[in-house]
Design a protein around this motif. Structure first.
Motif, short mmCIF file in Angstrom:
data_model
loop_
_atom_site.label_atom_id
_atom_site.label_comp_id
_atom_site.label_asym_id
_atom_site.label_seq_id
_atom_site.Cartn_x
_atom_site.Cartn_y
_atom_site.Cartn_z
N GLU A 161 0.82 -1.21 0.00
CA GLU A 161 0.00 0.00 0.00
C GLU A 161 0.85 1.26 0.00
O GLU A 161 0.47 2.29 -0.52
N ALA A 162 2.05 1.14 0.61
CA ALA A 162 2.91 2.32 0.74
C ALA A 162 3.34 2.86 -0.61
O ALA A 162 3.69 4.03 -0.74
N THR A 163 3.30 2.03 -1.67
CA THR A 163 3.73 2.48 -2.99
C THR A 163 2.71 3.41 -3.63
O THR A 163 3.04 4.10 -4.60
N SER A 164 1.48 3.42 -3.13
CA SER A 164 0.44 4.20 -3.77
C SER A 164 -0.03 5.38 -2.94
O SER A 164 -1.02 6.01 -3.26
N ARG A 165 0.69 5.69 -1.86
CA ARG A 165 0.27 6.78 -1.00
C ARG A 165 0.78 8.12 -1.53
O ARG A 165 1.99 8.32 -1.64
N GLY A 166 -0.14 9.00 -1.85
CA GLY A 166 0.25 10.34 -2.28
C GLY A 166 0.83 10.34 -3.68
O GLY A 166 0.94 9.33 -4.36
N SER A 167 1.20 11.54 -4.14
CA SER A 167 1.72 11.70 -5.49
C SER A 167 3.23 11.86 -5.53
O SER A 167 3.82 11.84 -6.61
N ASP A 168 3.86 12.02 -4.37
CA ASP A 168 5.31 12.21 -4.32
C ASP A 168 6.01 10.86 -4.32
O ASP A 168 5.89 10.09 -3.36
N PRO A 169 6.75 10.53 -5.37
CA PRO A 169 7.39 9.20 -5.43
C PRO A 169 8.43 9.00 -4.33
O PRO A 169 8.64 7.87 -3.87
N VAL A 170 9.10 10.09 -3.91
CA VAL A 170 10.09 9.98 -2.84
C VAL A 170 9.41 9.64 -1.52
O VAL A 170 9.86 8.78 -0.76
N ALA A 171 8.29 10.30 -1.25
CA ALA A 171 7.53 10.02 -0.03
C ALA A 171 7.02 8.59 -0.04
O ALA A 171 7.04 7.89 0.98
N ALA A 172 6.56 8.13 -1.23
CA ALA A 172 6.08 6.75 -1.34
C ALA A 172 7.22 5.75 -1.10
O ALA A 172 7.04 4.75 -0.42
N ALA A 173 8.39 6.06 -1.66
CA ALA A 173 9.54 5.17 -1.48
C ALA A 173 9.96 5.11 -0.02
O ALA A 173 10.27 4.03 0.51
N GLU A 174 9.97 6.25 0.65
CA GLU A 174 10.35 6.27 2.06
C GLU A 174 9.33 5.54 2.92
O GLU A 174 9.68 4.85 3.88
N GLY A 175 8.06 5.69 2.57
CA GLY A 175 7.02 4.96 3.30
C GLY A 175 7.18 3.46 3.16
O GLY A 175 7.03 2.71 4.13
N LEU A 176 7.51 3.01 1.95
CA LEU A 176 7.72 1.58 1.72
C LEU A 176 8.96 1.10 2.45
O LEU A 176 8.98 0.00 3.02
N ARG A 177 10.00 1.91 2.45
CA ARG A 177 11.23 1.55 3.17
C ARG A 177 10.95 1.35 4.66
O ARG A 177 11.40 0.38 5.26
N ARG A 178 10.20 2.27 5.25
CA ARG A 178 9.87 2.15 6.68
C ARG A 178 9.04 0.90 6.94
O ARG A 178 9.23 0.21 7.94
N ALA A 179 8.10 0.61 6.03
CA ALA A 179 7.26 -0.58 6.19
C ALA A 179 8.10 -1.85 6.15
O ALA A 179 7.91 -2.77 6.95
N LEU A 187 11.33 -2.13 6.86
CA LEU A 187 12.16 -2.18 8.07
C LEU A 187 11.36 -2.71 9.26
O LEU A 187 11.89 -3.46 10.09
N GLU A 188 10.08 -2.35 9.34
CA GLU A 188 9.23 -2.85 10.43
C GLU A 188 9.00 -4.35 10.30
O GLU A 188 9.02 -5.08 11.30
N LEU A 189 8.79 -4.83 9.07
CA LEU A 189 8.61 -6.27 8.86
C LEU A 189 9.91 -7.02 9.18
O LEU A 189 9.88 -8.10 9.78
N GLN A 190 11.04 -6.45 8.79
CA GLN A 190 12.33 -7.07 9.11
C GLN A 190 12.50 -7.19 10.62
O GLN A 190 12.94 -8.24 11.13
N ALA A 191 12.18 -6.11 11.33
CA ALA A 191 12.34 -6.12 12.79
C ALA A 191 11.46 -7.17 13.44
O ALA A 191 11.84 -7.79 14.45
N ALA A 192 10.28 -7.41 12.86
CA ALA A 192 9.36 -8.41 13.43
C ALA A 192 9.98 -9.80 13.40
O ALA A 192 9.85 -10.57 14.36
N LEU A 193 10.67 -10.15 12.31
CA LEU A 193 11.28 -11.47 12.22
C LEU A 193 12.62 -11.52 12.96
O LEU A 193 12.98 -12.56 13.50
#
Length: 289
Positions: free
Chosen positions: A92-110, A112-118
């Motif tokens: 979902e993070a890839t489609s948030r907003g119109s700013d591709p940088v903001a979308a990329a950063e949102g996906l990166r954070r997501a 990292l959170e999944l990585q931390a879970a495992l």
């Protein structure tokens, strides 16, 4: 519930989970089982699962009565990978907003959170033993790679499917598998996306033992976990800590780390008790956490 009990690991475990079942199958053993518990969905890893796995591991890390953890799954298969689509999907993070940088950063954070879970599986001070049956796909294999010891039944299959989904496995398999099965075997699995059998997994060192059935797997893993749980908790936790630390540094640095660790731990009461029990030809009685 008593006021003093609220917030304790025991109380938190009693609250239960949506995607997991955390139990103590044998009251006489200091072993807890964390079972992936969405059999109707083939134990696909949902956002709730990614939230609950680190919570369960953190609670068992703090729980004095837990000295070993078995990670298993309900239903015919261990795990079908990450649940794609639906609310909370990281894509979902890839489609948030119109700013591709903001979308990329949102996906990166997501991610990292999944990585931390495992990674929480690896960070749990108690040894975590994987018991795999049926299909173990994608994110399921990344869970297994984060465990300390891995066993499976002969019907188990393993596949790192991400390359066929046009993505790079990003939850730890590409970092952990080369250290478990060697670079060549890890590259084979990751680049081809091919499915391997239980015996192939045994041959490459992904699992330690292959059992004939799910029942034999459960009994065999329970026996190993109980044997570990009966050892000095400080020695077991220290061994896990030093193994993980030594995996990522040079031999010389690892030896230095082990010496520093034992400079404190060799003075524990458990060491004295182990020596005394050996001389007296009896089973040692180790201290509680």
């Amino acid at each position: 519930m008593a006021g003093g009990d609220r917030g304790s690991p025991e109380a938190e475990l009693r609250r239960g989970f949506k995607t997991l079942a955390v139990t103590r199958p044998d009251a006489s053993a200091a072993v807890y089982e964390v079972r992936l518990n969405r059999p109707a969905q083939l134990n696909a890893l949902s956002p709730d699962a990614f939230a609950e796995i680190p919570r369960a591991m953190a609670l068992l890390d703090r729980l004095p009565s837990a000295r070993a953890v078995v990670l298993s799954a309900a239903g015919p298969h261990f795990c079908s990978g990450i649940e794609l689509g639906g609310p909370g999907s990281p894509l979902e993070a890839t489609s948030r907003g119109s700013d591709p940088v903001a979308a990329a950063e949102g996906l990166r954070r997501a991610i990292l959170e999944l990585q931390a879970a495992l990674t929480a599986i690896e960070l749990c001070r108690k040894p975590v033993i994987a018991a795999v049956h049926g299909a173990c796909v994608g994110g399921g294999l990344e869970i297994v790679a984060a465990c300390d010891i891995r066993f499976c039944s002969k019907d188990a299959t393993f596949v790192l499917k991400e390359v066929d989904m046009a993505i790079v496995a990003d939850l730890g398999a590409l970092q952990r598998l080369p250290r478990i099965v060697g670079y060549g075997n890890a590259a084979d699995l990751a680049l081809t996306g091919r499915k391997i059998t239980a015996m192939e997994a045994k041959e490459m060192g992904l699992v330690s033992t292959v059992f004939n059935s799910k029942q034999e797997l459960d009994a065999g893993v329970a026996k190993v976990a109980k044997e570990i749980a009966e050892k000095s908790a400080w020695a077991v936790m220290g061994t896990k800590a030093v193994l993980l630390r030594s995996r990522d540094i040079t031999v010389e640095q690892g030896l230095e780390h082990a010496a520093t660790w034992n400079a404190a731990m060799l003075r524990s009461n458990d060491v004295k008790e182990a020596i005394k029990a050996f001389l007296e030809k009896r089973k040692p009685v180790f201290s509680k956490l």
